[in-house]
Design an enzyme around this catalytic site. Sequence first.
Site, PDB file in Angstrom:
ATOM      1  N   ARG A 174       0.828  -1.209   0.000  1.00 39.61           N
ATOM      2  CA  ARG A 174       0.000   0.000   0.000  1.00 39.61           C
ATOM      3  C   ARG A 174       0.864   1.263   0.000  1.00 39.61           C
ATOM      4  NH1 ARG A 174      -3.188   2.704   4.541  1.00 39.61           N
ATOM      5  NH2 ARG A 174      -4.866   3.826   3.487  1.00 39.61           N
ATOM      6  N   HIS A 232       0.507   4.228  -2.688  1.00 34.65           N
ATOM      7  CA  HIS A 232       0.226   5.608  -2.309  1.00 34.65           C
ATOM      8  C   HIS A 232       1.352   6.550  -2.731  1.00 34.65           C
ATOM      9  CE1 HIS A 232      -3.357   5.445   0.641  1.00 34.65           C
ATOM     10  NE2 HIS A 232      -3.384   4.385  -0.149  1.00 34.65           N
ATOM     11  N   ASN A 277      -3.607   9.170   4.150  1.00 36.05           N
ATOM     12  CA  ASN A 277      -2.392   8.581   4.722  1.00 36.05           C
ATOM     13  C   ASN A 277      -2.281   8.699   6.237  1.00 36.05           C
ATOM     14  OD1 ASN A 277      -1.528   7.998   2.087  1.00 36.05           O
ATOM     15  ND2 ASN A 277      -0.421   9.932   1.888  1.00 36.05           N
ATOM     16  N   HIS A 294      -5.926  -6.494  -1.539  1.00 30.39           N
ATOM     17  CA  HIS A 294      -6.746  -6.529  -0.326  1.00 30.39           C
ATOM     18  C   HIS A 294      -7.043  -7.957   0.121  1.00 30.39           C
ATOM     19  CE1 HIS A 294      -8.450  -2.144  -0.554  1.00 30.39           C
ATOM     20  NE2 HIS A 294      -7.138  -2.202  -0.391  1.00 30.39           N
TER      21      HIS A 294
END
Length: 322
Positions: free
Chosen positions: A65, A69, A97, A196
């Site tokens: 992740r 990001h 975040n 996920h």
Amino acid sequence: MSTFNSFNTLFPIISLLLLLANVPCEAQLSTTFYDRACPNATAIIRTSIQRAVSLERRMAASLIRLHFHDCFVQGCDASILLDETSTIQSEKTAFPNVNSVRGYQVIEAAKREVERVCPGVVSCADILTLAALDASVAVGGPSWNVRLGRRDSTTASRSQANTDLPSPFAGLDALISSFANKGLSARDMVALSGAHTIGQAQCFLFRSRINSNGTDIDARFASIRRRQCPQSGGDANLAPLDLVTPNSFDNNYFKNLMQRRGLLQSDQILFSGGSTDSIVSEYSRNPRVFASDFGNAMIKMGEIQPLVGRNGIIRRTCSAVN
């Protein structure tokens, strides 16, 4: 006549130089980029990441992740790692975040180990990219070839982090558009969402979904999730994104979606009567296709607007500009 002949001789060379000048910067990335300057770089980083994941298996999801990001804001330039200064508005405090993204210290640890062997050679952006790969492999997920040579930014963009990172409450069209803006297809988006299959989400991100009594959520699944996520309070309580095998990288995430057991709205929307239903169904039936597509999508995502050549810097510490 001699001038004309000279021009004819030079014209192909000039054309070639112009052609090379327009070669995309991504072409400068290479799987062998550090082979001479720091031949043990990838092994050092891999060992460091494996150590971190062995101490906390959830860290694998956090590192994937973190890379995601980073790449969606200014490209894959490690801008997400920069701390706040008088001239830098840190992405760490952007809404998607703050109190959410994790793994900064793992990247810093890997950077310190590489710096001891090859000071000033390996970028934080490349470490982030390799960390995502190593994290996937550490929990039984796919592997892929990573081209290296990214350099680090000297800036960050909190505002872009707030606008460009996909929302967990987004609808399907918004998600497809968000990924398309980064050069990623709807199929890439569904494959990347398969990350996920590991990791956890905070209660405030799925509270409305499990209390909606909607037709797009399995009632028993919602009941189980409400035990740890009350209607008020407990915002930071965690639940696994994959209820079945939360610590293994597999295709159960897609099977869950087909049973209306996606935890986040942005998960379940991928199988809700829309254009991505067939992709979810395919991945639920064929884990090899999912693994292959995930690896290919990670390669594409990892090459979004890299800084290469003389652009950017090689940070000595990932959280600060030299």
